[in-house]
Design a protein around this motif. Structure first.
Motif, PDB file in Angstrom:
ATOM      1  N   UNK A 127       0.822  -1.195   0.000  1.00  0.00           N
ATOM      2  CA  UNK A 127       0.000   0.000   0.000  1.00  0.00           C
ATOM      3  C   UNK A 127       0.865   1.257   0.000  1.00  0.00           C
ATOM      4  N   UNK A 128       1.951   1.239   0.781  1.00  0.00           N
ATOM      5  CA  UNK A 128       2.834   2.406   0.842  1.00  0.00           C
ATOM      6  C   UNK A 128       3.430   2.710  -0.518  1.00  0.00           C
ATOM      7  N   UNK A 154       5.588   8.052   2.533  1.00  0.00           N
ATOM      8  CA  UNK A 154       6.990   8.212   2.908  1.00  0.00           C
ATOM      9  C   UNK A 154       7.163   8.686   4.347  1.00  0.00           C
ATOM     10  N   UNK A 155       6.130   8.582   5.149  1.00  0.00           N
ATOM     11  CA  UNK A 155       6.212   9.050   6.532  1.00  0.00           C
ATOM     12  C   UNK A 155       6.780   7.958   7.432  1.00  0.00           C
ATOM     13  N   UNK A 156       7.295   8.383   8.582  1.00  0.00           N
ATOM     14  CA  UNK A 156       7.877   7.430   9.532  1.00  0.00           C
ATOM     15  C   UNK A 156       6.821   6.507  10.130  1.00  0.00           C
ATOM     16  N   UNK A 157       5.647   7.055  10.397  1.00  0.00           N
ATOM     17  CA  UNK A 157       4.568   6.240  10.964  1.00  0.00           C
ATOM     18  C   UNK A 157       3.957   5.368   9.881  1.00  0.00           C
ATOM     19  N   UNK A 165      -1.243   2.101   8.855  1.00  0.00           N
ATOM     20  CA  UNK A 165      -2.235   1.633   9.817  1.00  0.00           C
ATOM     21  C   UNK A 165      -2.207   2.467  11.096  1.00  0.00           C
ATOM     22  N   UNK A 166      -1.028   2.862  11.545  1.00  0.00           N
ATOM     23  CA  UNK A 166      -0.968   3.740  12.718  1.00  0.00           C
ATOM     24  C   UNK A 166      -1.596   5.094  12.405  1.00  0.00           C
ATOM     25  N   UNK A 167      -1.376   5.572  11.178  1.00  0.00           N
ATOM     26  CA  UNK A 167      -1.984   6.840  10.787  1.00  0.00           C
ATOM     27  C   UNK A 167      -3.510   6.711  10.739  1.00  0.00           C
ATOM     28  N   UNK A 168      -4.004   5.620  10.158  1.00  0.00           N
ATOM     29  CA  UNK A 168      -5.445   5.382  10.085  1.00  0.00           C
ATOM     30  C   UNK A 168      -6.038   5.325  11.486  1.00  0.00           C
ATOM     31  N   UNK A 169      -5.345   4.632  12.396  1.00  0.00           N
ATOM     32  CA  UNK A 169      -5.820   4.539  13.774  1.00  0.00           C
ATOM     33  C   UNK A 169      -5.866   5.920  14.434  1.00  0.00           C
ATOM     34  N   UNK A 170      -4.885   6.751  14.130  1.00  0.00           N
ATOM     35  CA  UNK A 170      -4.853   8.097  14.710  1.00  0.00           C
ATOM     36  C   UNK A 170      -5.986   8.968  14.202  1.00  0.00           C
TER      37      UNK A 170
END
Length: 204
Positions: free
Chosen positions: A120-121, A127-130, A133-138
């Protein structure tokens, strides 16, 4: 004449399926040809008249498949699996011979594109460090035990907006062309895969 006719509820679903089932080796089937059609009535139309549409194609195609999302199909008194079984019974009555199969995806086929973060990336240029899935959760999306959002369509739309990528059906094909089919645990996908393996077995 194609070996398989596939009726879907929309173009996104068509492209998602096309990206996956074209990978015969990964799917575990022999090669086969496919023709697609999209129901103008979307999920509700597939539920109510999809069987009749497959019957019209049954004299010109060896195998027939209809695929729809449970969300938006217009019924709330059945589970997705019960609805699929009802559609299978109707298909068996009018076509028979296990030539036709219904697949009802819960909640929606967008869950199929949530494969590995790496795939997916790469596709969305993340290109972010996170992680995605962590971004989606946030952003308030809940993930299940397989790391898939409970609202997969809304989650992918949020990701594409954030990345400023126009939403297109071809993206769904890009996703399913690159994810691991062997690791996909979605029950509806596994039922479709098993039926396709039965219809188009590899000759040893």
């Amino acid at each position: 004449m194609a070996d398989l006719f596939v009726l879907t509820a929309d173009k996104n679903m068509q492209y998602a399926i096309a990206g996956g089932i074209a990978r015969h080796h990964a799917l575990g089937t022999a090669g086969f040809s496919v023709e697609y059609d999209v129901h103008i009535g979307r999920d509700g139309g597939v539920r109510t008249t999809g069987v009749d549409m497959l019957k019209l194609q049954s004299s010109t195609h060896a195998k027939l498949l209809l695929v729809m999302d449970f969300d938006g199909c217009g019924t709330d008194h059945l589970s997705a699996l019960d609805l699929e079984r009802d559609l299978d019974s109707m298909l068996d009555a009018v076509i028979g011979g296990r030539r036709a199969k219904a697949i009802v995806v819960a909640p929606e086929c967008d869950c199929w594109i949530w494969g590995s973060d790496n795939s997916m990336s790469s596709i969305v240029g993340w290109e972010r460090d996170t992680s995605i899935r962590d971004w989606i959760r946030s952003r308030g999306f809940q993930l299940d035990e397989n790391g898939k959002p409970s609202r997969p369509k809304e989650a992918i739309e949020a990701l594409l907006r954030f990345q400023r990528i126009p939403r297109s059906s071809s993206l769904y094909k890009d996703f399913t062309s690159s994810i691991s089919l062997a690791n996909c645990a979605d029950p509806a996908f596994l039922r479709m895969r098993d039926w396709l393996q039965e219809c188009f077995p590899i000759a040893y």
